[in-house]
Design an enzyme around this catalytic site. Sequence first.
Site, PDB file in Angstrom:
ATOM      1  N   GLU A  98       0.819  -1.220   0.000  1.00 23.16           N
ATOM      2  CA  GLU A  98       0.000   0.000   0.000  1.00 23.16           C
ATOM      3  C   GLU A  98       0.850   1.266   0.000  1.00 23.16           C
ATOM      4  OE1 GLU A  98      -2.795  -0.155   3.233  1.00 23.16           O
ATOM      5  OE2 GLU A  98      -3.615  -2.073   2.626  1.00 23.16           O
TER       6      GLU A  98
ATOM      7  N   GLU B 137      -5.425  -8.441   1.198  1.00 20.16           N
ATOM      8  CA  GLU B 137      -6.041  -7.982   2.453  1.00 20.16           C
ATOM      9  C   GLU B 137      -7.494  -7.625   2.207  1.00 20.16           C
ATOM     10  OE1 GLU B 137      -4.333  -4.700   4.663  1.00 20.16           O
ATOM     11  OE2 GLU B 137      -2.309  -5.443   4.274  1.00 20.16           O
TER      12      GLU B 137
HETATM   13  O1  IFM Z   1      -4.055  -2.649   9.479  1.00 23.35           O
HETATM   14  C1  IFM Z   1      -4.014  -2.197   8.164  1.00 23.35           C
HETATM   15  C2  IFM Z   1      -2.858  -2.828   7.421  1.00 23.35           C
HETATM   16  O2  IFM Z   1      -1.639  -2.603   8.045  1.00 23.35           O
HETATM   17  C3  IFM Z   1      -2.766  -2.264   6.024  1.00 23.35           C
HETATM   18  N1  IFM Z   1      -4.034  -2.332   5.346  1.00 23.35           N
HETATM   19  C4  IFM Z   1      -5.198  -1.864   6.048  1.00 23.35           C
HETATM   20  C5  IFM Z   1      -5.288  -2.512   7.419  1.00 23.35           C
HETATM   21  C6  IFM Z   1      -6.544  -2.023   8.166  1.00 23.35           C
HETATM   22  O3  IFM Z   1      -6.497  -0.647   8.331  1.00 23.35           O
END
Ligand code: IFM
Length: 451
Positions: A167, A353
């Site tokens: 990200e 994710e």
């Molecule tokens: O906890 C975070 C993660 O580190 C990166 N993506 C989003 C998640 C939730 O906010």
Amino acid sequence: MSPASPFPEDFLWGASTAAYQIEGAAKLGGREPSIWDTFASVPGNTRDGDTGEDACDHYHRWREDFGLAEDIGLRSYRMSVSWARLQPRGRGELNPEAVKFYREQLADLAARGIRPAVTLYHWDLPQVLEDEGGWPERETAFRFADFAARTAAALGDLVEDWIPVNEAWCSSFLGYYRGVHAPGRRDLTAAIRAAHHLNLAHGLSVAAIRQNAARARVGTAVIMTDVDPAGDHPGDRAAALLSDGEGNRMFLDPLFKGIYPEDVKWQLRHTGGFDAVADGDLEAIAAPLDFVGVNHYHHMRITADETDPLGTRALPPDGPVTGFGWEINPESLSKVLLRLRGEYTELPVYVTENGACFDDRVGEDGEIDDAERIDYLAGYLRAAGEAIEKGVDLRGYFVWSLLDNYEWAEGYSKRFGLVHVDYRTQKRTPKRSAGWYRGVIASGGEALYGD
Ligand code: IFM
């Protein structure tokens, strides 16, 4: 594939974590501070002043945690390694104690039949490199490529799936522009430079990993947000375009088309941030990949807002929301996956994710009945299944997260885990969602389609 399930037989049912969010042991094993240690130590930067110093104490409890992952039946586990642990001064030889720590973990995962996916940068830049200017400085991309090469050489016999940068939008725009993540700067020019250098770091490390780890499959983890204009007004449409440009296309376009979006460059020309792009950078960034990872959490309705320096603002959702106030809208996941395939690439995709925090309560019987999380995950998994039916080559899905953990500026107040962590005692308790996910995995996804 089972009769009622669109998920292929070898689908990687997984869960994700990240080093700073779970490891703790911030001062052990030769680790030096990262930007998150520094940022979190400043009063007011994080909720209740929470830091990741102890987090879930995964540093000492990882065997127990991997046992829980095995009990759930995970086929894959996405973890990150800490740059500040492996290369505490941001350059030079890797720290042998950290190499041993990660090698033991990777060997243990293999013994349990769980395939690891390793992220090299999940936001924990060694503070020493921030002191030299951080991601707005070009040199940081080269430091990262060196770290990637050394780490691939040290761990490459135990890992196939590599994700250089997680990200990049969050690290650049939340860290250097909005100031709500480490290092807490508020400078749009710095954020654009940081975004470019994170993209470059990704590109340079693709070759560095492949040269040092013969079996490597290299991908990425981009956050993809589903953006719509709040209304039909031209101002809202322009604001939504810029928001999509800043959040999605600034990262996807260079990766898959070797360009930065012209409209974003034009809108942000006053910052001078794009002057950071040197000859050859875009070719490096667009290095061919083996897979794409998509992190997905948001659908946003964007309106024009003159008081915001970017001129954009997300309206509060009008439907159901998670404990973070994020809209629950599973269709957004299939939309972003189809967009990725239609506009960018037909590479194999993983949802690296997706998940939700809720106000989980421990019942009197000690159980955590997180029905909302089960509904959330079932909806998003069915949406992932729909994307497969429409032609997306989706090969895996990773729940965020295996454990409740340190949710950055929100500290320990947001619980995303399949497994509850009592931060006072470090006791782990699988939530009802953990058992539910086990059933989904065991049925090859079929359980998502029962009555
Ligand atoms: O906890 C975070 C993660 O580190 C990166 N993506 C989003 C998640 C939730 O906010």
